[in-house]
Design a protein around this motif. Structure first.
Motif, PDB file in Angstrom:
ATOM      1  N   UNK A  24       0.829  -1.207   0.000  1.00 23.83           N
ATOM      2  CA  UNK A  24       0.000   0.000   0.000  1.00 23.83           C
ATOM      3  C   UNK A  24       0.867   1.262   0.000  1.00 23.83           C
ATOM      4  N   UNK A  25       0.345   2.295  -0.646  1.00 22.46           N
ATOM      5  CA  UNK A  25       1.046   3.575  -0.702  1.00 22.46           C
ATOM      6  C   UNK A  25       0.865   4.288   0.633  1.00 22.46           C
ATOM      7  N   UNK A  26       1.958   4.705   1.293  1.00 24.50           N
ATOM      8  CA  UNK A  26       1.816   5.393   2.590  1.00 24.50           C
ATOM      9  C   UNK A  26       1.159   6.745   2.401  1.00 24.50           C
ATOM     10  N   UNK A  27       0.431   7.217   3.421  1.00 23.46           N
ATOM     11  CA  UNK A  27      -0.210   8.533   3.311  1.00 23.46           C
ATOM     12  C   UNK A  27       0.855   9.625   3.223  1.00 23.46           C
ATOM     13  N   UNK A  28       0.525  10.721   2.566  1.00 22.15           N
ATOM     14  CA  UNK A  28       1.502  11.809   2.457  1.00 22.15           C
ATOM     15  C   UNK A  28       1.848  12.377   3.832  1.00 22.15           C
ATOM     16  N   UNK A  29       3.088  12.804   3.976  1.00 24.03           N
ATOM     17  CA  UNK A  29       3.529  13.374   5.248  1.00 24.03           C
ATOM     18  C   UNK A  29       2.794  14.677   5.521  1.00 24.03           C
ATOM     19  N   UNK A  30       2.426  14.890   6.768  1.00 22.98           N
ATOM     20  CA  UNK A  30       1.754  16.127   7.139  1.00 22.98           C
ATOM     21  C   UNK A  30       2.791  17.249   7.258  1.00 22.98           C
ATOM     22  N   UNK A  31       2.418  18.486   6.928  1.00 21.96           N
ATOM     23  CA  UNK A  31       3.351  19.604   7.079  1.00 21.96           C
ATOM     24  C   UNK A  31       3.811  19.738   8.530  1.00 21.96           C
ATOM     25  N   UNK A  32       5.072  20.070   8.691  1.00 21.08           N
ATOM     26  CA  UNK A  32       5.641  20.180  10.035  1.00 21.08           C
ATOM     27  C   UNK A  32       5.255  21.504  10.674  1.00 21.08           C
ATOM     28  N   UNK A  33       5.093  21.485  11.971  1.00 10.57           N
ATOM     29  CA  UNK A  33       4.866  22.683  12.773  1.00 10.57           C
ATOM     30  C   UNK A  33       5.861  22.668  13.920  1.00 10.57           C
ATOM     31  N   UNK A  34       6.830  23.584  13.900  1.00 14.30           N
ATOM     32  CA  UNK A  34       7.815  23.686  14.969  1.00 14.30           C
ATOM     33  C   UNK A  34       7.281  24.627  16.035  1.00 14.30           C
ATOM     34  N   UNK A  35       7.131  24.121  17.248  1.00 12.94           N
ATOM     35  CA  UNK A  35       6.554  24.898  18.334  1.00 12.94           C
ATOM     36  C   UNK A  35       7.570  25.053  19.457  1.00 12.94           C
ATOM     37  N   UNK A  36       7.808  26.277  19.871  1.00 14.24           N
ATOM     38  CA  UNK A  36       8.705  26.542  20.988  1.00 14.24           C
ATOM     39  C   UNK A  36       7.975  26.444  22.311  1.00 14.24           C
ATOM     40  N   UNK A  37       8.649  25.910  23.313  1.00 14.33           N
ATOM     41  CA  UNK A  37       8.062  25.744  24.646  1.00 14.33           C
ATOM     42  C   UNK A  37       9.188  25.842  25.672  1.00 14.33           C
ATOM     43  N   UNK A  38       8.903  26.429  26.828  1.00 10.90           N
ATOM     44  CA  UNK A  38       9.954  26.538  27.845  1.00 10.90           C
ATOM     45  C   UNK A  38      10.085  25.255  28.646  1.00 10.90           C
ATOM     46  N   UNK A  84       1.933  18.363  11.686  1.00 15.44           N
ATOM     47  CA  UNK A  84       2.720  17.447  12.513  1.00 15.44           C
ATOM     48  C   UNK A  84       3.580  18.268  13.471  1.00 15.44           C
ATOM     49  N   UNK A  85       3.178  18.415  14.752  1.00 16.56           N
ATOM     50  CA  UNK A  85       3.918  19.294  15.657  1.00 16.56           C
ATOM     51  C   UNK A  85       5.147  18.615  16.248  1.00 16.56           C
ATOM     52  N   UNK A  86       6.187  19.396  16.429  1.00 15.97           N
ATOM     53  CA  UNK A  86       7.363  18.965  17.186  1.00 15.97           C
ATOM     54  C   UNK A  86       7.795  20.125  18.061  1.00 15.97           C
ATOM     55  N   UNK A  87       8.462  19.799  19.171  1.00 18.91           N
ATOM     56  CA  UNK A  87       8.703  20.789  20.213  1.00 18.91           C
ATOM     57  C   UNK A  87      10.183  21.153  20.310  1.00 18.91           C
ATOM     58  N   UNK A  88      10.425  22.465  20.485  1.00 22.78           N
ATOM     59  CA  UNK A  88      11.774  23.006  20.636  1.00 22.78           C
ATOM     60  C   UNK A  88      11.792  23.812  21.935  1.00 22.78           C
ATOM     61  N   UNK A  89      12.735  23.523  22.810  1.00 19.41           N
ATOM     62  CA  UNK A  89      12.794  24.245  24.084  1.00 19.41           C
ATOM     63  C   UNK A  89      13.470  25.599  23.905  1.00 19.41           C
ATOM     64  N   UNK A  95      14.251  31.991  13.692  1.00 24.12           N
ATOM     65  CA  UNK A  95      13.482  30.966  12.994  1.00 24.12           C
ATOM     66  C   UNK A  95      13.618  29.580  13.585  1.00 24.12           C
ATOM     67  N   UNK A  96      13.938  29.489  14.895  1.00 24.03           N
ATOM     68  CA  UNK A  96      14.078  28.163  15.505  1.00 24.03           C
ATOM     69  C   UNK A  96      12.743  27.464  15.671  1.00 24.03           C
ATOM     70  N   UNK A  97      11.654  28.212  15.617  1.00 23.03           N
ATOM     71  CA  UNK A  97      10.319  27.621  15.660  1.00 23.03           C
ATOM     72  C   UNK A  97       9.359  28.553  14.941  1.00 23.03           C
ATOM     73  N   UNK A  98       8.203  27.997  14.549  1.00 24.11           N
ATOM     74  CA  UNK A  98       7.172  28.770  13.847  1.00 24.11           C
ATOM     75  C   UNK A  98       6.335  29.582  14.819  1.00 24.11           C
ATOM     76  N   UNK A  99       6.112  29.024  15.980  1.00 24.95           N
ATOM     77  CA  UNK A  99       5.344  29.701  17.014  1.00 24.95           C
ATOM     78  C   UNK A  99       5.896  29.283  18.365  1.00 24.95           C
TER      79      UNK A  99
END
Length: 416
Positions: A8-22, A54-59, A72-76
């Protein structure tokens, strides 16, 4: 057969969302396990799920928040981030997620005056208590590099201010290494649990908390605004606040009227920086050609927002009156700004005016979402609350409220 071999064809990757968090500010964010948790994490992850991201977290460290966003280390960034003018210069805030205020956790020293018998205190009475406690003997702990450090330095002119890294402020107070600690209305009751002899003094301020977005991610910021307002209207945002933050954060803030008032307050908070930039450049406060450009730009922004929303914009006369009321209020703040100090100098053309333009664009999108039939008296009451820290006198606030109420569509003009 070839298709069966490939599988089966894998689903397309979701756009990345880089989120900053303390990760050091529960109940907003906590990173003691393998991944972060808390109110702000749940909020961003719910948004990402709804938008197919697709969220990922940056401290980040609080003292480096603006630098990291600009790099530009994170989008929000999220995590209980207070709206502050120097942050507005570098980024774009969403509509308010909540409001809170600074609270002093105090283990009253023997030399201090007796605790007041009236509870709860008004903001004015709480500030009077702070002034009575502001002596060199008092040791006040506060998180290093965050909003509350600035609040502490504005409230305490004589006390010893201890800036604590990684938000280990409660531990400092619990160990007896400080007489007081500065927190907020959401966090302070949790800190007080299990600590003997602690009284809570405040709130001392009224602060707005929002998601902080890179200035070049205009579409993302607009998506967040629309999503937050929809979540507020449905009650989902209130449920999330109650689950993580408790009853002290129950106020509905992500609605068009309070969000517009918050944007007006954010704009006014930039005016001392604008005044300082003009003073350094030898420019007058009043610039009629710039005012004309601001009015024209606001009309264009509102027209574009109205087309996108499928509604009719308010009349140009009403838009101009509202815009001019803001311009005149801004000039009042600038005229009362003392001569520029040695604080950081911002560029009027490349930093401050673009920041004001971002806020104006956000306001334009909110204007076309105002509910029909707003009562001027109700708008004035909310304006006094949201604009109370702006330094404006009552006539200026009433004018802003009057021109804002006039932007509301008539009930019969509202869409079914």
């Amino acid at each position: 057969m070839a298709g069966c071999i490939r599988g089966p064809v894998p689903p397309p990757a979701r756009p990345a969302l880089l989120a900053g968090i303390s990760g050091d500010y529960p109940p907003f964010s906590d990173w003691k396990q393998e991944r972060p948790s808390g109110f702000s994490v749940a909020l961003v992850e719910a948004f990402a799920a709804d938008q197919g991201l697709d969220p990922s977290w940056v401290r980040f460290q609080w003292s480096g928040l603006v630098t990291d966003l600009s790099a530009g280390k994170f989008d929000l960034a999220d995590g209980g981030i207070t709206v502050r003018p120097e942050r507005s210069v570098a980024g774009r805030y969403t509509v308010p997620v909540l409001r809170n205020g600074a609270v002093l956790l105090l283990r009253r020293p023997v030399w201090a005056p007796p605790a007041p018998q009236v509870s709860p205190l008004t903001v004015e009475a709480a500030l009077a208590e702070v002034r009575a406690l502001d002596r060199p003997e008092l040791r006040v702990a506060v998180n290093r590099g965050g909003h509350l450090e600035r609040v502490a330095r504005s409230l305490f002119r004589h006390a010893q201010i201890q800036t604590i890294p990684d938000n280990a402020v409660r531990e400092t107070l619990a160990a007896g290494e400080a007489d007081a600690a500065l927190s907020n209305t959401v966090e302070a009751p949790r800190w007080a649990e299990g600590l003997a002899g602690i009284e809570l003094l405040g709130p001392l301020t009224r602060d707005v908390v929002a998601v902080y977005v890179r200035p070049d991610r205009e579409e993302l910021a607009a998506q967040l605004d629309a999503w937050l307002m929809a979540q507020e209207a449905s009650g989902a945002l209130g449920t999330l606040r109650a689950r993580y933050l408790g009853p002290g954060a129950g106020e509905r803030t992500a609605l068009p009227l309070p969000a517009l008032l918050a944007a007006m307050a954010e704009r006014l908070a930039l005016m001392p920086l604008v005044a300082a930039a003009k003073q350094r450049a030898g420019q007058p406060v009043e610039d009629t050609s710039q005012e004309a450009r601001v009015r024209a730009s606001f009309r264009a922004d509102v027209a574009q927002a109205a087309r996108a929303a499928g509604v009719a914009p308010p009349p140009d006369e009403a838009l101009d009156a509202f815009c001019q009321a803001q311009i005149d209020a801004a000039k009042l703040v600038q005229q009362h700004t003392p001569p520029a100090s040695e604080a950081r100098a911002y560029s009027l053309e490349t930093e401050l005016r673009p920041a004001v333009a971002r806020i104006s664009a956000k306001m334009a999108a909110l204007v076309v979402r105002l509910p029909p039939g707003l009562e001027q008296s109700a708008v004035q009451e909310q304006a006094r609350d949201w604009l109370g820290a702006s330094g404006l006198e009552a006539p200026a606030v009433e004018r802003l409220a009057r021109t804002l109420a006039a932007l509301s569509p008539r009930p019969e003009a509202a869409r079914p």
